[in-house]
Design a protein around this motif. Structure first.
Motif, PDB file in Angstrom:
ATOM      1  N   ILE A 164      -9.867  -6.169   1.699  1.00  0.00           N
ATOM      2  CA  ILE A 164      -8.855  -5.206   1.274  1.00  0.00           C
ATOM      3  C   ILE A 164      -8.248  -4.580   2.520  1.00  0.00           C
ATOM      4  O   ILE A 164      -8.953  -4.008   3.357  1.00  0.00           O
ATOM      5  CB  ILE A 164      -9.428  -4.115   0.363  1.00  0.00           C
ATOM      6  CG1 ILE A 164     -10.111  -4.729  -0.858  1.00  0.00           C
ATOM      7  CG2 ILE A 164      -8.325  -3.159  -0.088  1.00  0.00           C
ATOM      8  CD1 ILE A 164     -10.821  -3.718  -1.744  1.00  0.00           C
ATOM      9  N   LYS A 165      -6.913  -4.686   2.642  1.00  0.00           N
ATOM     10  CA  LYS A 165      -6.195  -4.103   3.760  1.00  0.00           C
ATOM     11  C   LYS A 165      -5.186  -3.089   3.258  1.00  0.00           C
ATOM     12  O   LYS A 165      -4.991  -2.936   2.055  1.00  0.00           O
ATOM     13  CB  LYS A 165      -5.492  -5.212   4.573  1.00  0.00           C
ATOM     14  CG  LYS A 165      -6.446  -6.190   5.241  1.00  0.00           C
ATOM     15  CD  LYS A 165      -5.695  -7.196   6.094  1.00  0.00           C
ATOM     16  CE  LYS A 165      -6.653  -8.109   6.838  1.00  0.00           C
ATOM     17  NZ  LYS A 165      -5.928  -9.069   7.729  1.00  0.00           N
ATOM     18  N   ARG A 166      -4.541  -2.412   4.175  1.00  0.00           N
ATOM     19  CA  ARG A 166      -3.503  -1.434   3.848  1.00  0.00           C
ATOM     20  C   ARG A 166      -2.138  -1.997   4.188  1.00  0.00           C
ATOM     21  O   ARG A 166      -1.958  -2.694   5.173  1.00  0.00           O
ATOM     22  CB  ARG A 166      -3.718  -0.146   4.643  1.00  0.00           C
ATOM     23  CG  ARG A 166      -4.875   0.710   4.193  1.00  0.00           C
ATOM     24  CD  ARG A 166      -4.487   1.618   3.041  1.00  0.00           C
ATOM     25  NE  ARG A 166      -3.389   2.520   3.351  1.00  0.00           N
ATOM     26  CZ  ARG A 166      -3.519   3.712   3.921  1.00  0.00           C
ATOM     27  NH1 ARG A 166      -4.722   4.146   4.293  1.00  0.00           N
ATOM     28  NH2 ARG A 166      -2.458   4.483   4.119  1.00  0.00           N
ATOM     29  N   ASP A 167      -1.156  -1.656   3.370  1.00  0.00           N
ATOM     30  CA  ASP A 167       0.251  -1.880   3.684  1.00  0.00           C
ATOM     31  C   ASP A 167       0.965  -0.603   3.294  1.00  0.00           C
ATOM     32  O   ASP A 167       1.389  -0.423   2.154  1.00  0.00           O
ATOM     33  CB  ASP A 167       0.804  -3.077   2.927  1.00  0.00           C
ATOM     34  CG  ASP A 167       2.240  -3.395   3.312  1.00  0.00           C
ATOM     35  OD1 ASP A 167       2.742  -2.770   4.266  1.00  0.00           O
ATOM     36  OD2 ASP A 167       2.867  -4.252   2.657  1.00  0.00           O
ATOM     37  N   GLY A 168       1.050   0.330   4.220  1.00  0.00           N
ATOM     38  CA  GLY A 168       1.546   1.657   3.894  1.00  0.00           C
ATOM     39  C   GLY A 168       0.566   2.348   2.960  1.00  0.00           C
ATOM     40  O   GLY A 168      -0.636   2.394   3.201  1.00  0.00           O
ATOM     41  N   ALA A 169       1.094   2.876   1.843  1.00  0.00           N
ATOM     42  CA  ALA A 169       0.238   3.554   0.868  1.00  0.00           C
ATOM     43  C   ALA A 169      -0.442   2.586  -0.096  1.00  0.00           C
ATOM     44  O   ALA A 169      -1.299   2.992  -0.873  1.00  0.00           O
ATOM     45  CB  ALA A 169       1.063   4.566   0.076  1.00  0.00           C
ATOM     46  N   GLU A 170      -0.059   1.321  -0.045  1.00  0.00           N
ATOM     47  CA  GLU A 170      -0.594   0.334  -0.988  1.00  0.00           C
ATOM     48  C   GLU A 170      -1.807  -0.379  -0.422  1.00  0.00           C
ATOM     49  O   GLU A 170      -1.953  -0.527   0.793  1.00  0.00           O
ATOM     50  CB  GLU A 170       0.480  -0.697  -1.340  1.00  0.00           C
ATOM     51  CG  GLU A 170       1.671  -0.104  -2.068  1.00  0.00           C
ATOM     52  CD  GLU A 170       2.758  -1.135  -2.351  1.00  0.00           C
ATOM     53  OE1 GLU A 170       2.526  -2.338  -2.071  1.00  0.00           O
ATOM     54  OE2 GLU A 170       3.831  -0.739  -2.834  1.00  0.00           O
ATOM     55  N   LEU A 171      -2.670  -0.836  -1.334  1.00  0.00           N
ATOM     56  CA  LEU A 171      -3.811  -1.662  -0.964  1.00  0.00           C
ATOM     57  C   LEU A 171      -3.439  -3.127  -1.158  1.00  0.00           C
ATOM     58  O   LEU A 171      -2.729  -3.482  -2.101  1.00  0.00           O
ATOM     59  CB  LEU A 171      -5.031  -1.319  -1.821  1.00  0.00           C
ATOM     60  CG  LEU A 171      -5.521   0.129  -1.769  1.00  0.00           C
ATOM     61  CD1 LEU A 171      -6.765   0.298  -2.631  1.00  0.00           C
ATOM     62  CD2 LEU A 171      -5.798   0.562  -0.330  1.00  0.00           C
ATOM     63  N   VAL A 172      -3.941  -3.971  -0.276  1.00  0.00           N
ATOM     64  CA  VAL A 172      -3.648  -5.405  -0.331  1.00  0.00           C
ATOM     65  C   VAL A 172      -4.961  -6.159  -0.478  1.00  0.00           C
ATOM     66  O   VAL A 172      -5.681  -6.360   0.501  1.00  0.00           O
ATOM     67  CB  VAL A 172      -2.907  -5.884   0.933  1.00  0.00           C
ATOM     68  CG1 VAL A 172      -2.582  -7.379   0.833  1.00  0.00           C
ATOM     69  CG2 VAL A 172      -1.640  -5.074   1.154  1.00  0.00           C
ATOM     70  N   PRO A 173      -5.323  -6.574  -1.699  1.00  0.00           N
ATOM     71  CA  PRO A 173      -6.547  -7.350  -1.885  1.00  0.00           C
ATOM     72  C   PRO A 173      -6.305  -8.832  -1.601  1.00  0.00           C
ATOM     73  O   PRO A 173      -5.324  -9.417  -2.083  1.00  0.00           O
ATOM     74  CB  PRO A 173      -6.884  -7.129  -3.360  1.00  0.00           C
ATOM     75  CG  PRO A 173      -5.571  -6.848  -4.015  1.00  0.00           C
ATOM     76  CD  PRO A 173      -4.682  -6.218  -2.974  1.00  0.00           C
ATOM     77  N   ILE A 174      -7.178  -9.426  -0.804  1.00  0.00           N
ATOM     78  CA  ILE A 174      -7.054 -10.826  -0.410  1.00  0.00           C
ATOM     79  C   ILE A 174      -8.353 -11.533  -0.755  1.00  0.00           C
ATOM     80  O   ILE A 174      -9.431 -11.097  -0.331  1.00  0.00           O
ATOM     81  CB  ILE A 174      -6.778 -10.949   1.101  1.00  0.00           C
ATOM     82  CG1 ILE A 174      -5.523 -10.164   1.481  1.00  0.00           C
ATOM     83  CG2 ILE A 174      -6.658 -12.414   1.510  1.00  0.00           C
ATOM     84  CD1 ILE A 174      -5.396  -9.914   2.974  1.00  0.00           C
TER      85      ILE A 174
END
Length: 357
Positions: free
Chosen positions: A119-129
């Motif tokens: 799980i990473k960040r892209d601004g305020a959003e979470l990015v699950p990979i």
């Protein structure tokens, strides 16, 4: 009692995949349409999931759930009284093994996966990979992308095309290789081991399409309307495989016919570039994804109204899913179907297609 994904899918399917001569992993960004700001994570029943940040770890088992959200510049995951904060969250089975787990955007969507999670960040959003075995990704995409009741040989052709795309078209996004939408390939969750999609993947394991010795970034669409299109006709720059225009008898006679009426202003992109996929997508982003169903159409201008009359759906390049299903139903095997829609290619199982440096 519902069995875990491991019991449903892995013994019958991944045993053969694991014996292949290459180690293949696909990194898929999931829930990309939902732009999540909160995620809930849990191990599958009877399994354990180790969630790690910077020098701290949480073990999820026996129904324990971790809820993750942005916190300042970090990601915070809470499981009961335990709190983990880190710039990147990673989750896997014990010993960093691939594991069955459930991931959800609370109140919106829940899916089961098998692999490792980041799980990473892209601004305020979470990015699950999700990093998953190539063959699991293929089976999951075949199950999600294929038309209902498609014959097995059509699904096998789809599996080869799907696998070829995953092997040849990596790094389509900055943070991961592929997304789970039709921008890359639609992907939901691991199908049952007894499903036609899993069977088709198993029976074609490792096979890809080659053109002049290189794996083809194979494309497909729902229904070509009677003739597949070249890259140039679809508004793309020709590169590598030329994508010949192929007559498709099933679509020619049975493809869905449609009519779209647009204002001259809304239709401007397709008036300037008729049959172009980028132009069609530009209109559909404004008016809705089905405003112009496909690229096989005629154009008529009546005053300030533009009338498009067409048949079929999608960009029309490469494998036609409707045509493949019909040809399979008439007795064609998957190799013959692929040879029809991809002239000049060969089927092979190349070594180390996704081995990472």
């Amino acid at each position: 009692m519902k069995r875990s994904l491991r019991n449903l899918f892995l013994p019958a399917f991944l045993a053969t995949a694991a014996s292949a001569s290459f180690a293949a992993t696909v990194r898929v960004g999931v829930f990309t349409l939902f732009h999540p700001r909160k995620l809930a994570l849990a191990a599958a029943p009877g399994r354990a999931l180790v969630v790690e940040g910077e020098k701290i770890r949480l073990v999820l088992e026996d129904g324990r759930v971790a809820v993750c959200r942005a916190a300042g510049r970090l990601i915070e995951c809470r499981a009961g009284e335990r709190i983990l904060r880190a710039a990147v969250i990673r989750a896997a089975g014990r010993g960093q093994a691939d594991e069955d787990f459930t991931l959800s955007v609370p109140g919106r969507i829940t899916r089961n996966y098998h692999g490792k999670l980041e799980i990473k960040r892209d601004g305020a959003e979470l990015v699950p990979i999700v990093a998953m075995d190539l063959e699991i990704a293929v089976a999951s995409a075949v199950a999600a992308e294929s038309p209902p009741s498609a014959p097995l040989e059509a699904l096998k052709a789809q599996a080869v095309v799907t696998r070829s795309f995953y092997v040849a078209a990596r790094n389509r996004h900055p943070l991961f290789d592929f997304c789970d939408t039709t921008h890359c390939q639609f992907l939901r969750q691991v199908p049952d081991a007894q499903s036609p999609a899993a069977q088709a993947t198993h029976e074609t394991r490792g096979l890809v399409l080659l053109y002049r010795g290189k794996v083809l970034t194979a494309l497909y669409s729902a229904s070509c309307g009677g003739r597949t299109r070249t890259l140039r006709e679809a508004g793309f720059s020709p590169a590598g495989y030329p994508y010949f225009s192929v007559r498709c008898e099933p679509c020619l006679h049975s493809a869905h016919k449609w009519t779209a009426k647009l204002s001259a202003e809304d239709a401007a992109p397709v008036l300037a570039h008729p049959g172009s996929e980028p132009a069609r997508l530009q209109v559909n982003r404004k008016l809705g994804r089905q405003a112009i169903p496909g690229n096989n159409y005629s154009v008529k201008v009546e005053g300030s109204t533009v009338i498009l009359r067409g048949r079929g759906a999608g960009h029309g390049v490469g494998l036609c899913q409707m045509g493949a299903a019909s040809l399979a139903g008439s007795g064609w095997d998957f190799a013959r179907i692929l040879a029809h829609y991809f002239p000049g290619t060969t089927l092979a199982s190349p070594p180390n297609p996704l081995r990472r440096p």
